[in-house]
Design a protein around this motif. Structure first.
Motif, PDB file in Angstrom:
ATOM      1  N   SER A  88      55.571 -37.037 -62.322  1.00  8.73           N
ATOM      2  CA  SER A  88      55.812 -37.718 -61.052  1.00  8.73           C
ATOM      3  C   SER A  88      56.558 -39.016 -61.288  1.00  8.73           C
ATOM      4  CB  SER A  88      54.490 -37.986 -60.323  1.00  8.73           C
ATOM      5  OG  SER A  88      53.659 -38.817 -61.113  1.00  8.73           O
ATOM      6  N   ALA A  89      57.204 -39.469 -60.220  1.00  8.27           N
ATOM      7  CA  ALA A  89      57.968 -40.720 -60.273  1.00  8.27           C
ATOM      8  C   ALA A  89      57.545 -41.611 -59.113  1.00  8.27           C
ATOM      9  CB  ALA A  89      59.469 -40.449 -60.207  1.00  8.27           C
ATOM     10  N   THR A  90      57.432 -42.897 -59.394  1.00 10.74           N
ATOM     11  CA  THR A  90      57.209 -43.899 -58.360  1.00 10.74           C
ATOM     12  C   THR A  90      58.463 -44.739 -58.259  1.00 10.74           C
ATOM     13  OG1 THR A  90      54.827 -43.996 -58.759  1.00 10.74           O
ATOM     14  CG2 THR A  90      55.811 -45.873 -57.661  1.00 10.74           C
ATOM     15  N   VAL A  91      58.952 -44.928 -57.040  1.00  8.50           N
ATOM     16  CA  VAL A  91      60.158 -45.708 -56.817  1.00  8.50           C
ATOM     17  C   VAL A  91      59.821 -46.881 -55.903  1.00  8.50           C
ATOM     18  CG1 VAL A  91      62.536 -45.708 -55.981  1.00  8.50           C
ATOM     19  CG2 VAL A  91      61.592 -43.658 -57.072  1.00  8.50           C
ATOM     20  N   VAL A  92      60.115 -48.070 -56.380  1.00  8.09           N
ATOM     21  CA  VAL A  92      59.889 -49.296 -55.626  1.00  8.09           C
ATOM     22  C   VAL A  92      61.207 -50.034 -55.516  1.00  8.09           C
ATOM     23  CG1 VAL A  92      58.651 -51.494 -55.546  1.00  8.09           C
ATOM     24  CG2 VAL A  92      57.508 -49.458 -56.447  1.00  8.09           C
ATOM     25  N   SER A  93      61.614 -50.317 -54.293  1.00  7.97           N
ATOM     26  CA  SER A  93      62.851 -51.065 -54.060  1.00  7.97           C
ATOM     27  C   SER A  93      62.498 -52.455 -53.551  1.00  7.97           C
ATOM     28  CB  SER A  93      63.731 -50.334 -53.042  1.00  7.97           C
ATOM     29  OG  SER A  93      64.009 -49.020 -53.460  1.00  7.97           O
ATOM     30  N   GLY A  94      63.508 -53.318 -53.486  1.00  6.62           N
ATOM     31  CA  GLY A  94      63.206 -54.646 -52.984  1.00  6.62           C
ATOM     32  C   GLY A  94      64.389 -55.572 -52.978  1.00  6.62           C
ATOM     33  N   VAL A  95      64.072 -56.831 -52.751  1.00 10.65           N
ATOM     34  CA  VAL A  95      65.076 -57.884 -52.723  1.00 10.65           C
ATOM     35  C   VAL A  95      64.443 -59.159 -53.257  1.00 10.65           C
ATOM     36  CG1 VAL A  95      64.540 -58.598 -50.329  1.00 10.65           C
ATOM     37  CG2 VAL A  95      66.823 -59.036 -51.289  1.00 10.65           C
ATOM     38  N   ASP A  96      65.202 -59.936 -54.000  1.00  7.67           N
ATOM     39  CA  ASP A  96      64.785 -61.236 -54.510  1.00  7.67           C
ATOM     40  C   ASP A  96      65.723 -62.319 -53.994  1.00  7.67           C
ATOM     41  OD1 ASP A  96      62.595 -60.419 -55.983  1.00  7.67           O
ATOM     42  OD2 ASP A  96      63.704 -60.208 -57.854  1.00  7.67           O
ATOM     43  N   ASP A  97      65.174 -63.533 -53.917  1.00  7.92           N
ATOM     44  CA  ASP A  97      65.970 -64.720 -53.615  1.00  7.92           C
ATOM     45  C   ASP A  97      66.734 -64.571 -52.297  1.00  7.92           C
ATOM     46  OD1 ASP A  97      66.614 -67.326 -54.288  1.00  7.92           O
ATOM     47  OD2 ASP A  97      68.511 -66.771 -55.210  1.00  7.92           O
ATOM     48  N   LEU A  98      66.062 -64.010 -51.302  1.00  6.37           N
ATOM     49  CA  LEU A  98      66.617 -63.937 -49.953  1.00  6.37           C
ATOM     50  C   LEU A  98      66.173 -65.203 -49.230  1.00  6.37           C
ATOM     51  CD1 LEU A  98      68.118 -62.253 -47.781  1.00  6.37           C
ATOM     52  CD2 LEU A  98      65.891 -61.242 -47.205  1.00  6.37           C
ATOM     53  N   VAL A  99      67.031 -66.207 -49.191  1.00  8.32           N
ATOM     54  CA  VAL A  99      66.665 -67.538 -48.711  1.00  8.32           C
ATOM     55  C   VAL A  99      66.847 -67.616 -47.203  1.00  8.32           C
ATOM     56  CG1 VAL A  99      67.112 -70.014 -48.916  1.00  8.32           C
ATOM     57  CG2 VAL A  99      67.326 -68.537 -50.927  1.00  8.32           C
ATOM     58  N   VAL A 100      65.764 -67.976 -46.502  1.00 10.54           N
ATOM     59  CA  VAL A 100      65.778 -68.055 -45.047  1.00 10.54           C
ATOM     60  C   VAL A 100      65.130 -69.366 -44.605  1.00 10.54           C
ATOM     61  CG1 VAL A 100      65.822 -65.563 -44.619  1.00 10.54           C
ATOM     62  CG2 VAL A 100      63.635 -66.713 -44.968  1.00 10.54           C
ATOM     63  N   MET A 101      65.494 -69.829 -43.401  1.00  7.34           N
ATOM     64  CA  MET A 101      64.959 -71.080 -42.880  1.00  7.34           C
ATOM     65  C   MET A 101      64.896 -71.037 -41.362  1.00  7.34           C
ATOM     66  SD  MET A 101      66.564 -74.965 -43.034  1.00  7.34           S
ATOM     67  CE  MET A 101      66.267 -75.229 -44.786  1.00  7.34           C
ATOM     68  N   ASN A 102      63.777 -71.524 -40.810  1.00  2.54           N
ATOM     69  CA  ASN A 102      63.664 -71.846 -39.395  1.00  2.54           C
ATOM     70  C   ASN A 102      63.557 -73.360 -39.276  1.00  2.54           C
ATOM     71  OD1 ASN A 102      63.701 -69.212 -38.410  1.00  2.54           O
ATOM     72  ND2 ASN A 102      61.479 -68.991 -38.515  1.00  2.54           N
ATOM     73  N   THR A 103      64.392 -73.983 -38.467  1.00  3.87           N
ATOM     74  CA  THR A 103      64.383 -75.437 -38.344  1.00  3.87           C
ATOM     75  C   THR A 103      63.351 -75.936 -37.348  1.00  3.87           C
ATOM     76  OG1 THR A 103      66.207 -75.283 -36.769  1.00  3.87           O
ATOM     77  CG2 THR A 103      66.775 -75.704 -39.079  1.00  3.87           C
ATOM     78  N   ARG A 109      57.634 -78.181 -37.754  1.00  3.23           N
ATOM     79  CA  ARG A 109      58.104 -78.375 -39.116  1.00  3.23           C
ATOM     80  C   ARG A 109      59.204 -77.373 -39.434  1.00  3.23           C
ATOM     81  NH1 ARG A 109      53.845 -75.517 -43.408  1.00  3.23           N
ATOM     82  NH2 ARG A 109      53.753 -73.484 -42.361  1.00  3.23           N
ATOM     83  N   ILE A 110      59.966 -77.674 -40.481  1.00  2.47           N
ATOM     84  CA  ILE A 110      60.898 -76.701 -41.041  1.00  2.47           C
ATOM     85  C   ILE A 110      60.105 -75.703 -41.872  1.00  2.47           C
ATOM     86  CG2 ILE A 110      62.710 -76.413 -42.783  1.00  2.47           C
ATOM     87  CD1 ILE A 110      63.975 -78.979 -41.827  1.00  2.47           C
ATOM     88  N   LEU A 111      60.424 -74.425 -41.691  1.00  2.71           N
ATOM     89  CA  LEU A 111      59.822 -73.376 -42.512  1.00  2.71           C
ATOM     90  C   LEU A 111      60.941 -72.680 -43.273  1.00  2.71           C
ATOM     91  CD1 LEU A 111      57.134 -71.922 -43.168  1.00  2.71           C
ATOM     92  CD2 LEU A 111      57.768 -70.233 -41.427  1.00  2.71           C
ATOM     93  N   ALA A 112      60.880 -72.767 -44.591  1.00  4.88           N
ATOM     94  CA  ALA A 112      61.921 -72.175 -45.429  1.00  4.88           C
ATOM     95  C   ALA A 112      61.268 -71.504 -46.623  1.00  4.88           C
ATOM     96  CB  ALA A 112      62.910 -73.237 -45.897  1.00  4.88           C
ATOM     97  N   THR A 113      61.879 -70.409 -47.069  1.00  2.00           N
ATOM     98  CA  THR A 113      61.347 -69.680 -48.220  1.00  2.00           C
ATOM     99  C   THR A 113      62.455 -68.870 -48.871  1.00  2.00           C
ATOM    100  OG1 THR A 113      59.588 -68.181 -48.964  1.00  2.00           O
ATOM    101  CG2 THR A 113      60.653 -67.663 -46.859  1.00  2.00           C
ATOM    102  N   ALA A 114      62.215 -68.462 -50.096  1.00  2.29           N
ATOM    103  CA  ALA A 114      63.095 -67.537 -50.820  1.00  2.29           C
ATOM    104  C   ALA A 114      62.310 -66.250 -51.009  1.00  2.29           C
ATOM    105  CB  ALA A 114      63.529 -68.120 -52.155  1.00  2.29           C
ATOM    106  N   VAL A 115      62.580 -65.272 -50.171  1.00  2.00           N
ATOM    107  CA  VAL A 115      61.775 -64.057 -50.103  1.00  2.00           C
ATOM    108  C   VAL A 115      61.954 -63.208 -51.366  1.00  2.00           C
ATOM    109  CG1 VAL A 115      61.379 -61.916 -48.816  1.00  2.00           C
ATOM    110  CG2 VAL A 115      61.983 -64.037 -47.588  1.00  2.00           C
ATOM    111  N   ALA A 116      60.825 -62.800 -51.949  1.00  3.97           N
ATOM    112  CA  ALA A 116      60.804 -61.722 -52.942  1.00  3.97           C
ATOM    113  C   ALA A 116      59.959 -60.623 -52.338  1.00  3.97           C
ATOM    114  CB  ALA A 116      60.221 -62.203 -54.261  1.00  3.97           C
ATOM    115  N   ALA A 117      60.576 -59.479 -52.061  1.00  4.45           N
ATOM    116  CA  ALA A 117      59.882 -58.380 -51.390  1.00  4.45           C
ATOM    117  C   ALA A 117      60.049 -57.095 -52.178  1.00  4.45           C
ATOM    118  CB  ALA A 117      60.428 -58.191 -49.969  1.00  4.45           C
ATOM    119  N   ARG A 118      59.011 -56.267 -52.163  1.00  5.92           N
ATOM    120  CA  ARG A 118      59.060 -54.938 -52.766  1.00  5.92           C
ATOM    121  C   ARG A 118      58.471 -53.946 -51.775  1.00  5.92           C
ATOM    122  NH1 ARG A 118      61.486 -57.822 -55.467  1.00  5.92           N
ATOM    123  NH2 ARG A 118      61.504 -58.107 -57.726  1.00  5.92           N
TER     124      ARG A 118
END
Length: 284
Positions: A130-145, A167-176
């Motif tokens: 069997s195989a497990t496949v995990v996709s994702g994204v790193d360093d997806l930088v987003v901000m709400n002012t 407040r400002i809400l900002a993050t660099a999303v790492a998602a899988r």
């Protein structure tokens, strides 16, 4: 006292591979960072130095380059090709994990490029069955002012953080995200749509905590992508602090901020679809 060899693996980390597809209509770049990890019947090399069952890490690197000659395609497919090759052709290798980072490039003209936003990722684990496949994204930088608050939290003798209603809400999303049925997946569409829903949920959520935003992001992906079983998110809180301009006899109506580098809050969590099939193999 009994002593034994525990879990072990070996591989080639961070093989850099760039392929240029030279189509007449315009060149395309595939820019990868590939890490392989193999496990299996490898006790002899640890205990006696017998390397007869070891596929050299240099060979793993060369295999990636050779396979790329025929094209890369979607990184999930490329990782599956490599993982299956290592397990199916080397008797001593019983499990292969291939992790790929893809640095995105946007074409500007026939053969000129600028780096794109975020880093696409894929990790494949294959055990011969069997195989497990995990996709994702790193360093997806987003901000709400605006549209973010933080208050009502537990306080003790060491709490100095003031409550805030804006407040400002900002993050660099790492998602899988884990694919429930890898054989039937459209990797490219899943990546584009999952990333879109992450960003849309971040933008649409009036946030009372980054934890609330994390859940909203993962839930949005699962509600729109039925083929995904779960989403894991790691969100560093990129703090922005209002600068005190009063020493200069100036007000600051939420316009001038100091962007802090570290330390930062780190919020992590998993959003899971009820009844999703168990992957069988570790995937995170």
């Amino acid at each position: 006292m009994d002593i034994r060899l525990g879990d072990n693996q070996y591989g080639k980390a961070e093989t850099r591979l760039v392929r240029v597809d030279r189509a007449e209509a315009g060149h395309e770049i595939t820019d990868l960072n590939i890490s392989t990890a193999l496990a299996g019947d490898l006790a002899a090399t640890h205990l006696t130095g017998d390397n007869s069952g070891v596929l050299p890490t240099d060979t793993q690197k060369n295999t990636a380059y050779a396979f790329a000659r025929d094209g890369v395609g979607e990184i999930e497919d490329f990782a599956l090709r490599l993982a299956r090759h290592f397990v199916d052709t080397v008797d001593t290798i019983h499990r292969a994990r291939v992790a790929i980072e893809q640095y995105t490039w946007e074409r500007r003209g026939h053969h000129s490029f600028v780096r794109g936003t975020g880093t696409r990722t894929a990790t494949v684990t294959y055990d011969g069955t069997s195989a497990t496949v995990v996709s994702g994204v790193d360093d997806l930088v987003v901000m709400n002012t605006t549209g973010s608050e933080f208050h009502g939290y537990h306080k003790d003798a060491y709490t100095t953080l003031p409550e805030t209603n804006d407040r400002i809400l900002a993050t660099a999303v790492a998602a899988r995200w884990r694919h429930a049925h890898p054989r039937n997946a459209d990797w490219g569409e899943a990546y584009r749509e999952a990333t879109k829903h992450l960003v849309d949920a971040f933008a649409d959520t009036y946030s009372l905590s980054l934890q609330q935003t994390l859940y909203a992001m993962g839930e949005r992906v699962l509600r729109h992508r039925a083929e995904l079983a779960e989403v894991r998110l790691s969100l560093p809180n990129k703090h922005h602090f209002l600068v005190d301009l009063s020493p200069f006899e100036l007000d600051n109506p939420g316009e001038v901020f100091f962007a802090a580098d570290r330390p930062y809050g780190l919020i992590e969590g998993t959003v899971v679809r009820d009844g999703a099939p168990d992957p069988g193999l570790a995937w995170w």
